[in-house]
Design an enzyme around this catalytic site. Structure first.
Site, PDB file in Angstrom:
ATOM      1  N   SER A  23     -49.847  -0.956  24.213  1.00  0.00           N
ATOM      2  CA  SER A  23     -48.554  -0.810  23.570  1.00  0.00           C
ATOM      3  C   SER A  23     -48.346  -1.700  22.350  1.00  0.00           C
ATOM      4  O   SER A  23     -47.490  -1.426  21.532  1.00  0.00           O
ATOM      5  CB  SER A  23     -47.462  -1.109  24.591  1.00  0.00           C
ATOM      6  OG  SER A  23     -47.491  -2.483  24.959  1.00  0.00           O
ATOM      7  N   LYS A  29     -43.726  -9.004  18.484  1.00  0.00           N
ATOM      8  CA  LYS A  29     -43.600  -7.698  19.147  1.00  0.00           C
ATOM      9  C   LYS A  29     -42.138  -7.466  19.506  1.00  0.00           C
ATOM     10  O   LYS A  29     -41.469  -8.374  20.010  1.00  0.00           O
ATOM     11  CB  LYS A  29     -44.494  -7.674  20.399  1.00  0.00           C
ATOM     12  CG  LYS A  29     -44.588  -6.302  21.074  1.00  0.00           C
ATOM     13  CD  LYS A  29     -45.614  -6.295  22.205  1.00  0.00           C
ATOM     14  CE  LYS A  29     -45.663  -4.963  22.947  1.00  0.00           C
ATOM     15  NZ  LYS A  29     -46.673  -4.948  24.015  1.00  0.00           N
ATOM     16  N   SER A  38     -52.248  -3.717  27.355  1.00  0.00           N
ATOM     17  CA  SER A  38     -51.494  -3.552  26.108  1.00  0.00           C
ATOM     18  C   SER A  38     -51.809  -4.549  25.003  1.00  0.00           C
ATOM     19  O   SER A  38     -51.355  -4.384  23.876  1.00  0.00           O
ATOM     20  CB  SER A  38     -49.989  -3.584  26.392  1.00  0.00           C
ATOM     21  OG  SER A  38     -49.560  -2.319  26.830  1.00  0.00           O
TER      22      SER A  38
END
Ligand SMILES: [Mg+2]
Ligand SMILES: [Zn+2]
Lengths: 497, 497, 99
Positions: A154, A79, A178
């Site tokens: 997210s 990420k 997320s």
């Protein structure tokens, strides 16, 4: 045997350790896969092929020298809010576009040590603020189950990459949901550990008291293996737990006998629509069929979760994001003086959602409002944690939805922040209480439109603090019994060969 | 102006705030060196440069230093303390917040007792001492004089960013510039004795501001205060406060009002000038730093630190005064060198309650020993040859008349050069003073025979000639002869025709 | 400007060093007012005797030993600098705080 990119991390590591296949070959298969599906998915903000190749060679050498690595040759998507030395690390923001991290996050470093190959930096909502990945300032990520829909957020890039076979594993971070919500949207396994279990060192902060790194994988076993590598005390993070990490893999189970699973009274699924309600009822029935004793628990302060979270998280964020000031790194828009430079740089560098949260957070901490908002929210947080403590006196695990809907279409919730925030209704209380929680696929619903696609749903399991092993054990039993995504792949995987 | 104005007597009300850089190997929250004067921007890491994702971990020694500072001032150490973020933007502050302490400082209360130049006593209570981190250093360019006003741009060196900084705040209890300086001097000495700071104003490791107001004598209300900054020596602290008191006095005398403001001290012109005309209420948005966990100061830890507090300057002053009978000027000469004070007190402790001995030891130390140290360019603890025991022996031998003062000086020189015990050297080498008249008589005869001219001179009435003869006796006896005895024997013989 | 006891977006944006256009100020004012309405629900809670939770994990006294470790070299530390002058980070004129 299935194609290399379809294999689980556990299978890949076993094959590489046994020298049946090289890490270089595994990487090649995934890079080819990425080349084919990336145009329709857009999971990555940047690819780190050179770094991955170098690492693959090192892994092959180590294996040849007789070493066994727990994640030998396993391609991982990182990420893009996690630092990886020498790679562009942006947190999905224009304010960091092009910034090259000079150091590596602890969790990522541990994955590299375990033999993972970092294939690229995955897209995310800017600074991890969002539930759809639409807040990324630097790219669009599509849901592999339906490319007209968001992957969730997210950690949208992370889950899409894993669902589409671009990487066997991905790192993700969870502040209010997320990891769990996007995992549900993309039909993968996503797990948020106990707060403090995985070091936050090198994770670009959103809300420090809530942020937690966790694994994304296609199987519970893979997620457990990845968690095992990343978890454990780190002296670089003062909030890192000094307690030993219980091994998760040997604890995996195929039944739930002797476990009491709590269903939350306040999380009734009737309002989510008939089809979704039915899916969750089926899921709960399956838990009972596996031997779990179903009990009723209450989280009386659950309704305050969102309000609590939307004061605490922005407050911390407003301070954490102050450092993006145009002085030492990142974007700078010049002004006649430093004050002007700050105002212009931050206006140009941050997107609307980030600005909203900085404003609300600054407000919650400002003179005259601190006690009414921030301190009150911290007290409400205490009440939420207390709810769970009482609930876990009556059960060993809690089961509930991971999100309030399946993946939605792009733009569906863009003009109303509060309706977007409501996506995290089921995940926020656990974040406030710091509890370990996981989302595992629990079936599909039709999106309702003619010829519409089937969209995955996620079942959220929640354990008491530090009980990650119990969480993985139960999720594994459920996954093995249901196999919703084990034997089925997203359409994009089938269409792009 | 008005002839009828009544002369009003005012008293000054002064409070001091100072920032003290702590002496540690590493910075407050990272492992970078805490060292003055490094090449610009070379003592930086992800943490102190506030790179995205970096996290602080507090330095244990810095925490202990502050607790010890509190204990040395007799303050209460709370059982609970925490770090807070103080949010404001400034280009030399990397995170754009300072990790500091707001409502739960490490030290509350305490008192600094001091002695004025004339030896009289004074004291001032402390409000608090807290721990925080220093900022980087900005150099203002283009204004010609390095001032911020009129500058075109600034250059930032972040080496100092993250250096542990202790903030000490006094109560407004000081009543004169002299007392403010004496207070500061004892504060400085206290930290010097504890070894927790270099306390060098010229290097910025001690920086202070003064709050000054005046009020009619007898009034209990406070007048409007101004805060004075930019004082870079004790002398400028004294001058600045003095000038500010005068300024406020004339403002009031002319019927004006003192404005609450920050004023800078202008060293060259000897005046304070307004820096910020209107004192704005800052909205620092303090909140507990979520990257850090609280401190619990267990009693055992605190007691352990108390045991390590050691000698503090005011206690040293009192001992030097009482035990050694030293005058204020002598004590002031000694007090700035804690090692010298400790050495003297260690010496004095060898014969408790013997003021004559203590005075002799002090005289030797302040006289010949200091001279010898200066000649060698070493400090008392920078040499290994002269021990407190050796100094005590020298003092004892001289007091007992066992050696002449000339021998004692030579002994000290020898011990300083090669170490050893003075008593042993005297015994081994027969350096003891010759006090046996029969032995000196032989030398006297010898000298008289060899110096017929001096003998004749004396007998012709030249009184001074005796000095030359005594000198010769001393020379022949290699300095061991008791000079008084030698002289009386000489006179006796010279009377004989 | 200020909407009664609600959020003064302009003031808060100034504190946060965030320039807002007229349109943004209007939009955020509306959106944040709505969020604050939602958040008002917390005022209903009786938190009189509840301790605030700043951290969920029960850790205290996490301190490091006072040991040094290597720093970045200057080139690394300054690699991302938007502007520099010699060995320094360069910024435009600093004006004294006017909040
Ligand atoms: Mg301060
Ligand atoms: Zn550092």
């Amino acid at each position: 045997m299935s194609a290399l990119y379809q294999r689980s991390a556990t299978q890949i590591a076993a094959a590489v350790n046994a020298r049946e296949v090289s890490a270089v070959e595994v990487l090649g298969a995934h890079m080819a896969r990425i080349e084919r599906v990336e145009p329709s998915i857009g999971a990555f903000l940047s690819l780190t092929a050179d770094l991955a190749r170098e690492q693959a060679r090192r892994v092959d050498e180590a294996v040849a020298a007789g070493k066994r690595l727990p994640l030998a040759g396993v391609p991982v998507a990182v990420k893009d809010n996690m630092c990886l030395q020498g790679t562009v690390t942006t947190a999905g923001s224009k304010i960091l576009a092009g910034w090259v991290a000079p150091y590596t996050a602890t969790a990522v470093a541990r994955l590299l040590e375990a033999g993972c190959l970092p294939v690229g930096k995955a897209n995310l909502d800017e600074f991890a603020m969002g539930s759809s990945c639409e807040n990324s300032a630097l790219g669009v990520t599509r849901n592999p189950w339906d490319t007209d829909r968001v992957p969730g957020g997210s950690s949208g890039g992370s889950v899409a990459a894993v669902a589409a076979g671009e990487a066997a594993l991905a790192t993700a971070s969870d502040t209010g949901g997320s990891i769990r919500e996007p995992a549900a949207f993309c039909g993968v396994v996503g797990m948020k550990p106990t707060y403090g279990r995985i070091s936050r060192y090198g994770l670009i902060a959103f809300a420090s008291s809530l942020d937690q790194i966790g694994p994304i994988a296609r199987t519970v076993e893979d997620a457990a293996a990845m968690y095992g590598v990343m978890a454990g005390h780190d002296p670089m993070d003062a909030t890192s737990l000094p307690r030993p990490v219980e091994p998760t893999l040997p604890a995996l189970r195929t039944d739930l006998r002797g476990l009491r699973v709590g269903l939350v009274r306040e999380f009734d699924t009737k309002d989510l629509g008939e089809e979704i309600d039915a899916a969750y009822r089926r899921a709960y029935a399956q838990l009972a069929a596996l031997g779990a004793e179903i009990v009723d628990v209450a989280l009386p302060h659950a309704e305050y979760g969102l309000a609590t979270y939307y004061l605490i998280a922005p407050a911390e964020a407003s301070s954490n994001l102050a450092r993006f000031d145009g002085v030492r790194y990142g974007l700078r828009v010049d002004g006649a003086n430093v004050q002007e430079m700050y105002g212009k740089t931050r206006a140009a560098g941050f997107g609307p959602e980030v600005k909203r949260r900085i404003l609300i957070g600054t407000y919650a901490l400002s003179s005259g409002y601190y006690d009414a908002y921030y301190v009150r929210a911290q007290k409400a947080r205490t009440l939420t944690a207390g709810d769970f403590e009482r609930a876990f006196a009556a059960c060993d695990l809690i089961a509930c939805p991971a999100a309030s809907s399946p993946a939605f279409e792009f733009g569906a919730k863009s003009d109303d922040p509060v309706s977007m925030y409501l996506m995290d209704y089921y995940t926020i209380p656990m974040s406030l209480a710091g509890l370990p929680a996981l989302s595992v696929p629990c079936g599909f619903v039709r999106d309702g439109s003619p010829g519409g696609r089937e969209l995955p749903l996620g079942l959220q399991l929640v354990a008491p603090l530090y009980e990650e092993a119990r969480l993985f054990a139960a999720a594994h039993a459920y996954e093995q019994a249901t196999r919703y995504t084990l034997d089925r792949q997203p359409p994009v995987v089938e269409s792009v060969r | 102006m008005s002839g009828t104005m009544v002369e009003q007597t005012y008293e000054a009300v002064i409070g001091i705030e100072c920032h003290v850089e702590l002496k540690t190997a590493s910075k407050m929250f990272c492992g970078c060196r805490n060292e003055f004067g490094g090449e610009p921007n070379t003592q930086l890491c992800p943490v102190c440069l506030a790179l995205p994702g970096a996290l602080p971990v507090p330095n244990r020694v810095a925490v202990e230093h502050v607790v010890r500072a509190g204990l040395a001032c007799g303050a209460a150490i709370p059982s609970f303390s925490k770090f807070d973020r103080k949010n404001y933007f400034y280009p030399d502050m990397p995170k754009d917040y300072q990790i500091s302490q707001f409502d739960m400082p490490l030290v509350s209360g305490g008192v600094v007792r001091f002695r004025r130049e004339d030896g009289s006593e004074g004291s001032c209570r402390l409000t608090r001492i807290h721990l925080e981190e220093d900022t980087g250093k900005s150099t203002h360019m283009g204004s010609g004089d390095g001032r911020i006003a009129g500058s075109t741009h600034s250059l930032v060196d972040f080496n100092r960013a993250g250096v542990p900084l202790m903030e000490v705040v006094s109560e407004p209890e000081l009543r004169s510039a002299e007392d403010a300086v004496a207070f500061l001097e004892y504060l400085r000495l206290t930290f010097l004795y504890l070894g927790i700071s270099d306390v060098k104003m010229e290097e910025g490791s001690l920086r202070c501001d003064a709050n000054v107001s005046i009020r009619p004598v007898g009034s209990t209300e406070f007048g409007t205060k101004t805060e004075i900054k930019n004082m870079n020596s004790f002398r400028s602290v004294w001058r600045a406060i003095q000038s500010e008191i005068e300024r406020q006095r004339s403002v009031l005398a002319e019927g004006g009002r003192v404005a609450q403001e920050t004023r800078g001290w202008d060293e060259a012109n000897g005046i304070t000038h307004s820096m910020r005309s209107k004192e704005q209420a800052h909205d620092y948005r303090y909140f507990p730093d979520p990257d850090l966990v609280p401190l619990t100061l267990e009693a055992a830890w605190v007691e352990d630190l108390r045991a390590k507090t050691g000698l503090i300057p005011i206690a040293a002053y009192e001992r030097l005064e009482r035990a050694c009978g030293l005058a204020p000027a002598q004590i002031r000469q000694l007090l700035g060198d804690p090692a010298l004070v400790r050495f003297l007190l260690q010496t004095v402790d060898m014969r408790p309650d013997d003021v004559a001995f203590a005075q002799a030891a002090a005289n030797w130390l302040l006289g010949d020993v200091l001279r010898m140290l200066n000649e060698r360019g070493v400090s008392i603890d920078g040499q290994r040859t002269l021990t407190a025991q050796a100094l005590a022996e020298c003092a004892e031998l001289a007091m007992a008349g066992a050696i002449t003062s000339k021998t004692a000086k030579e002994l000290l020189e020898r011990v300083m050069a090669e170490g050893g015990s003075p008593k042993e050297i005297v015994a081994r080498e027969g350096l003891a003073q010759l006090s046996d008249p029969s032995m000196i008589a032989g030398i006297v005869d010898q000298v008289m025979a060899a110096n017929a001219k001096s003998v004749a001179d004396f007998q012709a009435g030249k009184e001074n000639a005796i000095k030359a003869l005594v000198g010769q006796v001393m020379k022949v006896s290699k300095g061991k002869a008791n000079p008084q005895l030698a002289e009386s024997l000489l006179r006796e013989r010279l009377k004989q025709p | 400007m200020s909407s009664g006891s609600g959020i003064d977006v302009r003031y808060v944006a100034r504190l946060a060093r965030l320039d807002l256009t007229e349109e943004e100020a209007t939009l955020y004012q509306r959106q944040l007012d709505r969020l604050l309405e939602h958040v008002e629900s917390l005022q209903r809670l009786d938190v009189g005797r509840v301790a605030p939770t700043a951290q969920v994990v029960p850790l205290t006294n996490v301190l490091r030993d006072d040991v040094t470790c290597p720093s970045l070299d200057r080139a690394q530390a300054m690699a991302g600098a938007p502007a520099r002058e010699g060995a320094f980070f360069r910024v435009s004129r600093i004006i004294e705080e006017q909040e």
